[in-house]
Design a protein around this motif. Structure first.
Motif, PDB file in Angstrom:
ATOM      1  N   CYS A 239       0.833  -1.208   0.000  1.00  0.00           N
ATOM      2  CA  CYS A 239       0.000   0.000   0.000  1.00  0.00           C
ATOM      3  C   CYS A 239       0.866   1.256   0.000  1.00  0.00           C
ATOM      4  O   CYS A 239       0.567   2.227  -0.708  1.00  0.00           O
ATOM      5  CB  CYS A 239      -0.921  -0.004   1.213  1.00  0.00           C
ATOM      6  N   GLN A 240       1.942   1.237   0.787  1.00  0.00           N
ATOM      7  CA  GLN A 240       2.849   2.386   0.797  1.00  0.00           C
ATOM      8  C   GLN A 240       3.481   2.594  -0.574  1.00  0.00           C
ATOM      9  O   GLN A 240       3.573   3.722  -1.072  1.00  0.00           O
ATOM     10  CB  GLN A 240       3.939   2.195   1.861  1.00  0.00           C
ATOM     11  N   ARG A 280      -4.678   2.415  -5.712  1.00  0.00           N
ATOM     12  CA  ARG A 280      -3.829   3.547  -6.107  1.00  0.00           C
ATOM     13  C   ARG A 280      -4.679   4.669  -6.699  1.00  0.00           C
ATOM     14  O   ARG A 280      -4.484   5.846  -6.376  1.00  0.00           O
ATOM     15  CB  ARG A 280      -2.773   3.079  -7.106  1.00  0.00           C
ATOM     16  N   ALA A 281      -5.623   4.337  -7.533  1.00  0.00           N
ATOM     17  CA  ALA A 281      -6.458   5.360  -8.165  1.00  0.00           C
ATOM     18  C   ALA A 281      -7.313   6.105  -7.137  1.00  0.00           C
ATOM     19  O   ALA A 281      -7.544   7.313  -7.251  1.00  0.00           O
ATOM     20  CB  ALA A 281      -7.354   4.730  -9.219  1.00  0.00           C
ATOM     21  N   LYS A 282      -7.743   5.406  -6.098  1.00  0.00           N
ATOM     22  CA  LYS A 282      -8.639   6.002  -5.116  1.00  0.00           C
ATOM     23  C   LYS A 282      -7.893   6.858  -4.095  1.00  0.00           C
ATOM     24  O   LYS A 282      -8.375   7.926  -3.697  1.00  0.00           O
ATOM     25  CB  LYS A 282      -9.414   4.894  -4.394  1.00  0.00           C
ATOM     26  N   TYR A 283      -6.708   6.406  -3.662  1.00  0.00           N
ATOM     27  CA  TYR A 283      -6.045   7.059  -2.531  1.00  0.00           C
ATOM     28  C   TYR A 283      -4.812   7.878  -2.900  1.00  0.00           C
ATOM     29  O   TYR A 283      -4.326   8.666  -2.082  1.00  0.00           O
ATOM     30  CB  TYR A 283      -5.656   6.012  -1.475  1.00  0.00           C
ATOM     31  N   PRO A 286      -1.334  13.796  -5.545  1.00  0.00           N
ATOM     32  CA  PRO A 286      -0.064  14.371  -6.018  1.00  0.00           C
ATOM     33  C   PRO A 286       0.843  14.844  -4.884  1.00  0.00           C
ATOM     34  O   PRO A 286       2.071  14.805  -5.009  1.00  0.00           O
ATOM     35  CB  PRO A 286      -0.518  15.538  -6.888  1.00  0.00           C
ATOM     36  N   LYS A 287       0.255  15.275  -3.760  1.00  0.00           N
ATOM     37  CA  LYS A 287       1.088  15.782  -2.663  1.00  0.00           C
ATOM     38  C   LYS A 287       1.944  14.682  -2.029  1.00  0.00           C
ATOM     39  O   LYS A 287       2.859  14.959  -1.257  1.00  0.00           O
ATOM     40  CB  LYS A 287       0.225  16.433  -1.588  1.00  0.00           C
ATOM     41  N   TYR A 288       1.631  13.413  -2.350  1.00  0.00           N
ATOM     42  CA  TYR A 288       2.431  12.310  -1.830  1.00  0.00           C
ATOM     43  C   TYR A 288       3.709  12.075  -2.635  1.00  0.00           C
ATOM     44  O   TYR A 288       4.514  11.229  -2.263  1.00  0.00           O
ATOM     45  CB  TYR A 288       1.620  11.005  -1.831  1.00  0.00           C
ATOM     46  N   GLU A 289       3.883  12.800  -3.738  1.00  0.00           N
ATOM     47  CA  GLU A 289       4.998  12.502  -4.636  1.00  0.00           C
ATOM     48  C   GLU A 289       6.360  12.684  -3.976  1.00  0.00           C
ATOM     49  O   GLU A 289       7.335  12.042  -4.372  1.00  0.00           O
ATOM     50  CB  GLU A 289       4.908  13.386  -5.886  1.00  0.00           C
ATOM     51  N   ASP A 290       6.450  13.575  -2.982  1.00  0.00           N
ATOM     52  CA  ASP A 290       7.751  13.812  -2.347  1.00  0.00           C
ATOM     53  C   ASP A 290       7.936  12.971  -1.081  1.00  0.00           C
ATOM     54  O   ASP A 290       8.878  13.168  -0.315  1.00  0.00           O
ATOM     55  CB  ASP A 290       7.939  15.292  -2.021  1.00  0.00           C
ATOM     56  N   LEU A 291       7.037  12.014  -0.832  1.00  0.00           N
ATOM     57  CA  LEU A 291       7.159  11.133   0.322  1.00  0.00           C
ATOM     58  C   LEU A 291       7.724   9.788  -0.107  1.00  0.00           C
ATOM     59  O   LEU A 291       7.495   9.339  -1.230  1.00  0.00           O
ATOM     60  CB  LEU A 291       5.798  10.917   0.991  1.00  0.00           C
ATOM     61  N   ALA A 292       8.434   9.154   0.809  1.00  0.00           N
ATOM     62  CA  ALA A 292       9.022   7.845   0.527  1.00  0.00           C
ATOM     63  C   ALA A 292       8.420   6.813   1.467  1.00  0.00           C
ATOM     64  O   ALA A 292       8.067   7.135   2.607  1.00  0.00           O
ATOM     65  CB  ALA A 292      10.541   7.893   0.714  1.00  0.00           C
ATOM     66  N   PRO A 293       8.260   5.567   1.018  1.00  0.00           N
ATOM     67  CA  PRO A 293       7.768   4.526   1.920  1.00  0.00           C
ATOM     68  C   PRO A 293       8.649   4.437   3.149  1.00  0.00           C
ATOM     69  O   PRO A 293       9.879   4.522   3.068  1.00  0.00           O
ATOM     70  CB  PRO A 293       7.869   3.251   1.068  1.00  0.00           C
ATOM     71  N   ALA A 294       8.023   4.273   4.317  1.00  0.00           N
ATOM     72  CA  ALA A 294       8.761   4.274   5.583  1.00  0.00           C
ATOM     73  C   ALA A 294       8.596   2.938   6.281  1.00  0.00           C
ATOM     74  O   ALA A 294       7.562   2.290   6.181  1.00  0.00           O
ATOM     75  CB  ALA A 294       8.260   5.404   6.479  1.00  0.00           C
ATOM     76  N   ASN A 295       9.638   2.545   7.006  1.00  0.00           N
ATOM     77  CA  ASN A 295       9.571   1.347   7.836  1.00  0.00           C
ATOM     78  C   ASN A 295       9.164   1.788   9.235  1.00  0.00           C
ATOM     79  O   ASN A 295       9.908   2.483   9.912  1.00  0.00           O
ATOM     80  CB  ASN A 295      10.939   0.650   7.867  1.00  0.00           C
ATOM     81  N   SER A 303       3.995   6.392   9.825  1.00  0.00           N
ATOM     82  CA  SER A 303       4.654   7.516   9.162  1.00  0.00           C
ATOM     83  C   SER A 303       3.801   8.010   8.000  1.00  0.00           C
ATOM     84  O   SER A 303       2.820   7.371   7.599  1.00  0.00           O
ATOM     85  CB  SER A 303       6.029   7.080   8.636  1.00  0.00           C
ATOM     86  N   ASN A 304       4.181   9.169   7.468  1.00  0.00           N
ATOM     87  CA  ASN A 304       3.492   9.765   6.310  1.00  0.00           C
ATOM     88  C   ASN A 304       1.993   9.942   6.590  1.00  0.00           C
ATOM     89  O   ASN A 304       1.157   9.711   5.732  1.00  0.00           O
ATOM     90  CB  ASN A 304       3.686   8.905   5.058  1.00  0.00           C
ATOM     91  N   ARG A 305       1.681  10.351   7.796  1.00  0.00           N
ATOM     92  CA  ARG A 305       0.287  10.525   8.196  1.00  0.00           C
ATOM     93  C   ARG A 305       0.157  11.845   8.944  1.00  0.00           C
ATOM     94  O   ARG A 305       0.991  12.180   9.801  1.00  0.00           O
ATOM     95  CB  ARG A 305      -0.137   9.367   9.115  1.00  0.00           C
ATOM     96  N   VAL A 306      -0.881  12.613   8.646  1.00  0.00           N
ATOM     97  CA  VAL A 306      -1.163  13.849   9.363  1.00  0.00           C
ATOM     98  C   VAL A 306      -2.199  13.559  10.440  1.00  0.00           C
ATOM     99  O   VAL A 306      -3.200  12.878  10.188  1.00  0.00           O
ATOM    100  CB  VAL A 306      -1.700  14.938   8.405  1.00  0.00           C
TER     101      VAL A 306
END
Length: 311
Positions: A239-240, A280-283, A286-295, A303-306
């Protein structure tokens, strides 16, 4: 024989400066320190007029006695003593015992007190971690380096410390069941191998259990089998990658350890009730483009959550 500590009574304002501290009813720090007691020593029975919070960073053979109750301090823990409680300590007979302590007054009315500070609150709260230990060390550091700021900065930190201890005490109950260390290690191994094939037999060998015992423990404590847990972790990783990367579904399937794209797609849909492509189409945004999958193996939150506060 009961001894009373010779602390002066607070003045009419409770020793609290005017302004923010008084408005927030912050605690007023009296005495604090970081002591190492010699093996075999004792603190004789005494009664204090204020509150005291202590932290023992290591489990020892020390014993805390309050009233008719006796507690073995064999795990890292906080000890809370309230005004008027007759108590004493017998320190470990074999090795020195370190403890940090803070005496403080409270300006809050009784019904405003944290539950942990109420007369019937717990005396010993187990805790093994760095955050609250660091808070106590920081308060001591402020007292040494900037004593003029102790009541401002230190009291705010102390209130945070007490709030977290209160939460610990609320979560702690005889029915609370901790994960066995082997099970915690198994989850850590799964988290650290999101892209590698991992069998239940391999997992069992790494934690020193038989596959059968591992399966029973997973079902008992987590409500799922080891295989189901491994698959869930792989799907979470997928998912990430779907949200934060440009890899194709086929590439993602291989990345999370599936040798067959079609099988991955069936497993993904079974787990998420939606296909990987539709996910992928639903969630995707574009603002996620600068984020990387996190462990998130060592994190208490994803991570990557507001996160939003309530207003």
């Amino acid at each position: 024989m009961t001894k009373t500590a010779a602390f002066p009574e607070p003045d009419q304002t409770g020793g609290q400066p005017a302004g923010l501290r008084a408005a927030l009813k912050l605690p007023s720090i009296r005495v604090l320190g970081d002591f190492v007691k010699k093996q075999g020593t004792e603190l004789e029975e005494r009664e204090i007029p204020d509150y005291e919070v202590l932290y023992f960073p290591e489990g020892t053979l020390s014993v805390y006695r309050v009233g008719e109750r006796e507690f073995s301090l064999n795990k890292p823990c906080f000890v809370l003593t309230r005004p008027g409680e007759v108590h004493s300590y017998r320190y470990d007979p074999h090795k020195p015992t370190r403890h940090l302590f803070i005496h403080f007054w409270l300006k809050a009315l009784p019904d405003d007190l944290l539950a942990v500070l109420q007369p019937d609150g717990p005396s010993v709260i187990p805790y093994q971690g760095e955050l609250l230990f660091s808070l106590m060390k920081q308060i001591n550091a402020i007292a040494f380096l900037r004593p003029d700021k102790l009541q401002d900065r230190g009291s705010l930190l102390l209130l945070s410390l007490l709030s977290e201890i209160d939460a610990l005490a609320a979560d702690e109950s005889p029915e609370t069941e901790r994960l066995p260390p082997q099970l915690a290690k198994a989850l850590s191994v799964i988290d650290s191998h999101p892209s590698s094939p991992l069998t239940v037999d391999q997992l069992a060998r790494q934690v020193g259990w038989t596959p059968e015992h591992l399966a029973r423990s997973f079902s008992r404590h987590l409500g799922m089998t080891p295989k189901e847990t491994i698959v869930r972790k792989k799907i979470d990783r997928a998912c990430q990658l779907l949200l934060y990367g440009r890899m194709s579904v086929k590439e993602i399937a291989f990345e999370v350890g599936f040798a067959d794209e079609n099988y991955f797609c069936r497993v993904f849909k079974a787990a998420k009730a939606i296909t990987a492509t539709d996910y992928r189409a639903k969630y995707y945004k574009p603002k996620y483009e600068d984020l990387a999958p996190a462990n998130d193996e060592d994190a208490l939150y994803p991570s990557n959550r507001v996160f939003f506060g309530d207003f």
